[in-house]
Design an enzyme around this catalytic site. Structure first.
Site, PDB file in Angstrom:
ATOM      1  N   HIS A  19       0.857  -1.194   0.000  1.00  0.00           N
ATOM      2  CA  HIS A  19       0.000   0.000   0.000  1.00  0.00           C
ATOM      3  C   HIS A  19       0.890   1.240   0.000  1.00  0.00           C
ATOM      4  O   HIS A  19       1.994   1.237   0.555  1.00  0.00           O
ATOM      5  CB  HIS A  19      -0.939   0.001   1.216  1.00  0.00           C
ATOM      6  CG  HIS A  19      -1.988   1.061   1.127  1.00  0.00           C
ATOM      7  ND1 HIS A  19      -1.747   2.361   1.496  1.00  0.00           N
ATOM      8  CD2 HIS A  19      -3.261   1.033   0.659  1.00  0.00           C
ATOM      9  CE1 HIS A  19      -2.838   3.088   1.266  1.00  0.00           C
ATOM     10  NE2 HIS A  19      -3.770   2.300   0.763  1.00  0.00           N
ATOM     11  N   GLU A  74      -3.608   3.261  -7.309  1.00  0.00           N
ATOM     12  CA  GLU A  74      -4.019   4.371  -6.437  1.00  0.00           C
ATOM     13  C   GLU A  74      -2.991   5.503  -6.522  1.00  0.00           C
ATOM     14  O   GLU A  74      -1.931   5.412  -5.889  1.00  0.00           O
ATOM     15  CB  GLU A  74      -4.062   3.919  -4.967  1.00  0.00           C
ATOM     16  CG  GLU A  74      -5.039   2.824  -4.658  1.00  0.00           C
ATOM     17  CD  GLU A  74      -5.290   2.699  -3.140  1.00  0.00           C
ATOM     18  OE1 GLU A  74      -6.440   2.463  -2.783  1.00  0.00           O
ATOM     19  OE2 GLU A  74      -4.350   2.857  -2.331  1.00  0.00           O
TER      20      GLU A  74
HETATM   21  O1  G3P Z   1      -6.541   1.803   0.284  1.00  0.00           O
HETATM   22  C1  G3P Z   1      -7.489   2.765  -0.074  1.00  0.00           C
HETATM   23  C2  G3P Z   1      -6.948   4.106  -0.133  1.00  0.00           C
HETATM   24  O2  G3P Z   1      -5.608   4.330  -0.059  1.00  0.00           O
HETATM   25  C3  G3P Z   1      -7.775   5.167  -0.728  1.00  0.00           C
HETATM   26  O3  G3P Z   1      -8.051   5.994   0.337  1.00  0.00           O
HETATM   27  O4  G3P Z   1      -9.363   7.568   1.622  1.00  0.00           O
HETATM   28  O5  G3P Z   1      -8.818   8.051  -0.769  1.00  0.00           O
HETATM   29  O6  G3P Z   1     -10.465   6.266  -0.217  1.00  0.00           O
HETATM   30  P1  G3P Z   1      -9.238   7.044   0.216  1.00  0.00           P
END
Ligand code: G3P
Length: 222
Positions: free
Chosen positions: A92, A140
């Protein structure tokens, strides 16, 4: 293609201890009411209680590349598995790993019969991660994490680029996206771009009414 809403609890107050159990029960309810695949990813200390209390899959946020035996303060893959986790995030953005550890963790999870989700930050890293053969990659962009600005709307090209890259390297790897996701619209867009769902946190964990947000997210799966 099966589609997923995957909720990373991170270390928010709203998703720690008793609150984590309450939130997991809400996810369980929504999964049962709507027939949706929802997976919860609580902190390691909360895995056992949650896995005892809900029927939906529980994953770990991280595992360490260590063996059973003389280690202190690490997260043993066998331990999260024995506590009820059936999968884990790897790499992550808030817990980056070395390439050798990513590869070893994917193998270890497979040996244990657990699912692996390798998180990535751009198309090139997604491609490299897919070559290691995890079950999922989750793209992400770090700058959008926790921002409330949805990756599927702000950077659609990083998602479609990742989907294409994964197809060319290993079409068996499923692609998720995450960062800033908070509405059914965001999920719909993510699915249209070729993913099999979303990995999210703050949009649900920090919401006044997490159940209402989850129900809206589910609508986006179509
Ligand atoms: O693992 C999920 C994450 O990093 C995204 O976070 O708070 O933007 O949904 P968020």
């Amino acid at each position: 293609m099966d589609s997923y809403i995957i909720l990373n609890f991170k270390t928010y107050e709203e998703s720690t201890g008793e609150n984590a159990i309450k939130l997991a029960k809400i996810c369980d309810e929504v999964a049962n009411e709507t027939g949706t695949r929802i997976i919860v990813i609580p902190q390691p200390c909360d895995i056992y209680a949650i896995s005892q209390g809900v029927g939906i899959p529980v994953y770990a946020q991280h595992i360490d590349n260590i063996k059973v035996g003389s280690n202190t303060g690490h997260i043993l893959p066998e331990s999260v598995n024995a506590s009820g986790a059936v999968g884990s995030l790897i790499n992550h953005s808030e817990m980056r790993l070395k390439l050798a550890d990513i590869e070893a963790n994917i193998k270890k999870l497979r040996e244990l019969g657990m699912t692996s989700i390798v998180c990535t930050n751009n198309v090139e890293v997604t491609k490299a991660a897919a070559a290691l053969g995890p079950d999922f990659v989750a793209i992400e962009p770090p700058e959008l994490i926790g921002s409330g600005i949805s990756v599927s709307k702000a950077q659609p090209e990083i998602i479609s680029g990742s989907v294409d890259a994964v197809k060319s390297v290993n079409p068996n790897v499923k692609v998720l996206c995450g960062a800033g996701i908070s509405t059914g619209e965001d999920v719909k867009k993510a699915i249209e771009l070729g993913t099999c769902g979303v990995l999210l946190a703050s949009g649900v964990v920090k919401a006044k009414d997490p159940k209402a947000v989850l129900l809206d997210l589910v609508k986006g799966l179509g």
